[in-house]
Design an enzyme around this catalytic site. Structure first.
Site, PDB file in Angstrom:
ATOM      1  N   PRO A  37       0.483   6.191  -0.052  1.00 24.13           N
ATOM      2  CA  PRO A  37      -0.920   7.073  -0.045  1.00 24.13           C
ATOM      3  C   PRO A  37      -1.654   7.113  -1.326  1.00 24.13           C
ATOM      4  CG  PRO A  37       1.690   7.920   0.386  1.00 24.13           C
ATOM      5  CD  PRO A  37       1.486   6.877  -0.409  1.00 24.13           C
ATOM      6  N   GLN A  90     -22.655  -4.377  24.002  1.00 21.57           N
ATOM      7  CA  GLN A  90     -24.704  -4.200  24.120  1.00 21.57           C
ATOM      8  C   GLN A  90     -24.674  -4.881  25.482  1.00 21.57           C
ATOM      9  OE1 GLN A  90     -26.138  -1.103  22.857  1.00 21.57           O
ATOM     10  NE2 GLN A  90     -28.163  -1.983  23.677  1.00 21.57           N
ATOM     11  N   SER A 113       0.965  -1.060  -0.052  1.00 19.51           N
ATOM     12  CA  SER A 113      -0.084  -0.119   0.421  1.00 19.51           C
ATOM     13  C   SER A 113       0.555   1.064   0.097  1.00 19.51           C
ATOM     14  CB  SER A 113      -0.650  -0.097   0.696  1.00 19.51           C
ATOM     15  OG  SER A 113      -1.717  -1.057   1.454  1.00 19.51           O
ATOM     16  N   ARG A 168      -5.803 -14.184   3.883  1.00 16.77           N
ATOM     17  CA  ARG A 168      -6.623 -13.688   3.584  1.00 16.77           C
ATOM     18  C   ARG A 168      -7.571 -15.046   4.985  1.00 16.77           C
ATOM     19  NH1 ARG A 168      -7.570 -10.966  -2.019  1.00 16.77           N
ATOM     20  NH2 ARG A 168      -7.418  -9.033  -1.557  1.00 16.77           N
ATOM     21  N   THR A 193     -10.373  -4.579   1.267  1.00 12.30           N
ATOM     22  CA  THR A 193     -11.033  -4.163   1.195  1.00 12.30           C
ATOM     23  C   THR A 193     -12.885  -5.629   1.927  1.00 12.30           C
ATOM     24  OG1 THR A 193     -12.023  -2.365  -0.429  1.00 12.30           O
ATOM     25  CG2 THR A 193     -11.166  -1.665   1.853  1.00 12.30           C
ATOM     26  N   GLU A 222      -5.966  -6.175   4.037  1.00  7.79           N
ATOM     27  CA  GLU A 222      -5.662  -7.216   2.842  1.00  7.79           C
ATOM     28  C   GLU A 222      -7.610  -7.358   2.024  1.00  7.79           C
ATOM     29  OE1 GLU A 222      -3.732 -10.639   4.092  1.00  7.79           O
ATOM     30  OE2 GLU A 222      -2.852  -8.987   6.197  1.00  7.79           O
ATOM     31  N   GLY A 226     -24.019  -4.113  28.237  1.00  5.30           N
ATOM     32  CA  GLY A 226     -24.354  -2.557  29.365  1.00  5.30           C
ATOM     33  C   GLY A 226     -23.023  -1.259  29.316  1.00  5.30           C
TER      34      GLY A 226
HETATM   35  C1  LIG Z   1      -4.350  -0.106  10.226  1.00  2.00           C
HETATM   36  C2  LIG Z   1      -3.912  -1.243   8.945  1.00  2.00           C
HETATM   37  C3  LIG Z   1      -2.794  -1.888   8.876  1.00  2.00           C
HETATM   38  C4  LIG Z   1      -2.574  -2.696   7.432  1.00  2.00           C
HETATM   39  N1  LIG Z   1      -1.238  -3.386   7.231  1.00  2.00           N
HETATM   40  C5  LIG Z   1      -0.437  -2.879   5.893  1.00  2.00           C
HETATM   41  C6  LIG Z   1      -0.050  -3.972   5.593  1.00  2.00           C
HETATM   42  O1  LIG Z   1       0.720  -4.440   6.517  1.00  2.00           O
HETATM   43  N2  LIG Z   1       0.994  -3.846   4.310  1.00  2.00           N
HETATM   44  C7  LIG Z   1       0.058  -3.149   3.614  1.00  2.00           C
HETATM   45  O2  LIG Z   1       0.704  -2.902   1.927  1.00  2.00           O
HETATM   46  N3  LIG Z   1      -0.904  -2.380   4.068  1.00  2.00           N
HETATM   47  C8  LIG Z   1      -1.688  -2.513   4.735  1.00  2.00           C
HETATM   48  N4  LIG Z   1      -2.357  -1.896   4.480  1.00  2.00           N
HETATM   49  C9  LIG Z   1      -3.401  -0.681   3.851  1.00  2.00           C
HETATM   50  C10 LIG Z   1      -4.789  -1.584   3.698  1.00  2.00           C
HETATM   51  O3  LIG Z   1      -4.103  -3.269   2.945  1.00  2.00           O
HETATM   52  C11 LIG Z   1      -5.438  -0.244   3.165  1.00  2.00           C
HETATM   53  O4  LIG Z   1      -5.965   0.140   4.118  1.00  2.00           O
HETATM   54  C12 LIG Z   1      -6.859  -0.976   2.514  1.00  2.00           C
HETATM   55  O5  LIG Z   1      -6.712  -2.740   1.148  1.00  2.00           O
HETATM   56  C13 LIG Z   1      -7.256  -0.271   1.539  1.00  2.00           C
HETATM   57  O6  LIG Z   1      -6.764   1.130   1.023  1.00  2.00           O
HETATM   58  P1  LIG Z   1      -6.590   2.531   0.804  1.00  2.00           P
HETATM   59  O7  LIG Z   1      -6.814   2.312   3.144  1.00  2.00           O
HETATM   60  O8  LIG Z   1      -6.063   3.064   0.080  1.00  2.00           O
HETATM   61  O9  LIG Z   1      -8.528   2.462   1.269  1.00  2.00           O
HETATM   62  P2  LIG Z   1      -9.225   3.306  -0.717  1.00  2.00           P
HETATM   63  O10 LIG Z   1      -9.001   2.205  -1.776  1.00  2.00           O
HETATM   64  O11 LIG Z   1      -9.102   4.017  -1.843  1.00  2.00           O
HETATM   65  O12 LIG Z   1     -10.543   2.383  -0.344  1.00  2.00           O
HETATM   66  C14 LIG Z   1     -11.893   3.673   0.647  1.00  2.00           C
HETATM   67  C15 LIG Z   1     -12.630   3.282   0.192  1.00  2.00           C
HETATM   68  O13 LIG Z   1     -13.637   2.863  -1.396  1.00  2.00           O
HETATM   69  C16 LIG Z   1     -13.665   0.958  -1.483  1.00  2.00           C
HETATM   70  N5  LIG Z   1     -13.461   0.569  -3.370  1.00  2.00           N
HETATM   71  C17 LIG Z   1     -12.028   1.344  -3.589  1.00  2.00           C
HETATM   72  N6  LIG Z   1     -11.998   0.605  -4.882  1.00  2.00           N
HETATM   73  C18 LIG Z   1     -12.989   0.094  -5.163  1.00  2.00           C
HETATM   74  C19 LIG Z   1     -14.079  -0.650  -5.774  1.00  2.00           C
HETATM   75  N7  LIG Z   1     -13.603  -1.299  -6.724  1.00  2.00           N
HETATM   76  N8  LIG Z   1     -14.787  -0.723  -5.922  1.00  2.00           N
HETATM   77  C20 LIG Z   1     -16.203  -0.727  -4.895  1.00  2.00           C
HETATM   78  N9  LIG Z   1     -15.603  -0.385  -4.027  1.00  2.00           N
HETATM   79  C21 LIG Z   1     -14.521   0.768  -4.305  1.00  2.00           C
HETATM   80  C22 LIG Z   1     -12.902   0.824  -0.019  1.00  2.00           C
HETATM   81  O14 LIG Z   1     -13.674  -0.542  -0.252  1.00  2.00           O
HETATM   82  C23 LIG Z   1     -13.030   1.191   1.031  1.00  2.00           C
HETATM   83  O15 LIG Z   1     -14.255   1.232   1.439  1.00  2.00           O
HETATM   84  C24 LIG Z   1      -3.190  -1.246   6.227  1.00  2.00           C
HETATM   85  C25 LIG Z   1      -3.816  -0.822   6.711  1.00  2.00           C
HETATM   86  C26 LIG Z   1      -4.258  -0.013   7.835  1.00  2.00           C
HETATM   87  C27 LIG Z   1      -4.945   0.803   8.287  1.00  2.00           C
END
Ligand SMILES: Cc1cc2nc3c(=O)[nH]c(=O)nc-3n(C[C@H](O)[C@H](O)[C@H](O)COP(=O)(O)OP(=O)(O)OC[C@H]3O[C@@H](n4cnc5c(N)ncnc54)[C@H](O)[C@@H]3O)c2cc1C
Length: 379
Positions: A128, A336, A126, A243, A365, A363, A339
């Site tokens: 930014p 819940q 991942s 997953r 969403t 891993e 309480g």
């Molecule tokens: C605590 C934590 C630990 C993590 N650890 C790792 C790690 O070890 N290594 C690593 O590489 N990453 C890691 N991640 C990153 C994580 O895998 C990403 O946050 C995740 O894949 C979502 O990417 P994003 O945050 O950029 O959200 P976005 O991709 O920007 O998504 C935002 C929203 O849009 C939705 N969305 C996006 N595209 C679609 C689509 N085509 N159809 C429908 N809905 C969509 C998403 O489901 C979400 O609800 C971690 C994240 C967190 C918060």
């Protein structure tokens, strides 16, 4: 078809249950409060063989099956999901990827210490601006002949500061899009590699989540995993197994909250009787128990397919989406049932509710899991 575990599977489950009670439970609230990484506990889990569970003994692993991995993940996650995510990442994303795709020299150098739990690893996909759309890699690995020059930023990396070995995906040939991405093994301490501040998170607060910064890092060519351009496929196949780990983590969070709610319901009195005698509470417990059992079966099915060398991408996505939604629902209901007591830290369920949320995000969403499943059912 047999719904029974082997002696070995039962033994490893008991070992994980005992470890969670004696080593993870004391201090779990403080670690959450102060965002403290469970370093001592991770070391002990390494000694117990939990960090390289499925790796062959030839490479320092425990040589167990994916079913055992699910059982261990469930037990650890009942108590401390910040500790269990270390187990999940190290096993599924780092050791599995190296054992399956790395060459012999890479296995000896990197896999063996990771599988023995002497060091831990991180999986860095991942960025930014590249989350769900992992093809949008901005990190570059320019081919310089005998090495790649790595530049860019990775975001949200689990074990970000505590890892020693990082599997980093980066774009080498943008014209080939995802087929131009490489997977590189990067060591902590390489010149130009710096670690950003720890994220201040809602849940799994003990887990060590950081951004990583690469500025002209020279990564030797021999640290590339697989052929040129294999990085995206490497990441996607590795995540399929990951997953299963996160599904089992969600299952554990749900079953931990359920067990607490069940016990509390039997003890708490209201209107002259135990709240477990109220049908409203009984029905909540019935739904929780049913959904947890369904989640458990989905996790075990995905693990069984993996153990039997059958395709498991759809099954692991189904397990993850269902178990993570079960974790969220169950933990909310567990609060819940408690309480007001559910709203304070010492009863553990509020932490489990906060920890549950991440299982619907990392891993892939829940929306991405549904894309994986629908692609498969419509093909
Ligand atoms: C605590 C934590 C630990 C993590 N650890 C790792 C790690 O070890 N290594 C690593 O590489 N990453 C890691 N991640 C990153 C994580 O895998 C990403 O946050 C995740 O894949 C979502 O990417 P994003 O945050 O950029 O959200 P976005 O991709 O920007 O998504 C935002 C929203 O849009 C939705 N969305 C996006 N595209 C679609 C689509 N085509 N159809 C429908 N809905 C969509 C998403 O489901 C979400 O609800 C971690 C994240 C967190 C918060």
């Amino acid at each position: 078809m047999y719904f029974e575990f082997t002696e070995e599977q039962l033994m490893i489950r008991q070992a994980a249950r005992d470890f969670a009670q004696t080593e993870l439970k004391p201090g779990v609230i403080e670690r959450d409060e102060h965002q403290k990484f469970p370093a001592d506990q991770v070391k002990m889990m390494g000694e117990l063989g939990f960090l390289g569970m499925m790796v062959s003994p030839q490479y320092g692993g425990s040589g167990m099956d994916a079913i055992s991995y699910v059982l261990v993940m469930e037990e650890l996650s009942k108590i401390d999901a910040s500790a269990s995510v270390v187990v999940s990442v190290n096993n599924s994303l780092v050791c599995y990827g190296l054992e399956k795709y790395a060459n012999e020299a890479q296995k000896q150098k990197y896999l063996v210490p990771l599988a023995k739990g002497e060091v831990i690893g991180a999986f860095c996909l991942s960025e930014p601006e590249a989350g769900s759309d992992a093809t949008a890699q901005h990190t570059t690995a320019v081919d310089m002949g005998d090495h790649y020059l790595l530049n860019g930023v990775k975001n949200w990396i689990t074990n970000g500061n505590s890892a020693s070995t990082y599997l980093v995906m980066a774009q080498t040939d943008a014209s080939k899009r995802h087929n131009g991405i490489n997977a590189l093994i990067v060591e902590k301490g390489m010149e130009g590699f710096t670690i950003g501040a720890k994220e201040n998170k809602m849940g799994i607060r003990g887990s060590d989540t950081h951004s990583l910064h690469f500025t002209d890092v020279k990564v030797p060519k021999e640290n590339r995993i697989g052929e040129e351009g294999f990085g995206f496929k490497f990441a996607m196949t590795t995540l399929e197994g990951g997953r299963i780990g996160i599904a089992a983590q969600a299952l554990g969070i749900a079953s931990g909250a359920y067990e607490l709610a069940l016990n509390y319901a039997k003890e708490r009195k209201a209107f002259g009787k135990s709240i477990a005698d109220l049908q409203a509470i009984q029905f909540k417990l019935a739904d929780m128990a049913t959904e947890i059992e369904a989640a458990r079966l989905l996790c075990l099915k995905a693990a069984w397919l993996k153990d039997n060398d059958q395709p498991y991408g759809k099954a692991s996505a189904m397990a993850k989406v269902f178990a993570s939604e079960t974790a969220m629902k169950t933990t909310i209901e567990a609060v819940q049932i408690h309480g007001g007591y559910g709203f304070v830290k010492e009863y553990h369920v509020e932490r489990l509710m906060r920890d549950a949320k991440i299982t619907q995000i990392y891993e892939g969403t829940s929306e991405i899991q549904r894309i994986v499943i629908s692609r498969d059912v419509l093909k």
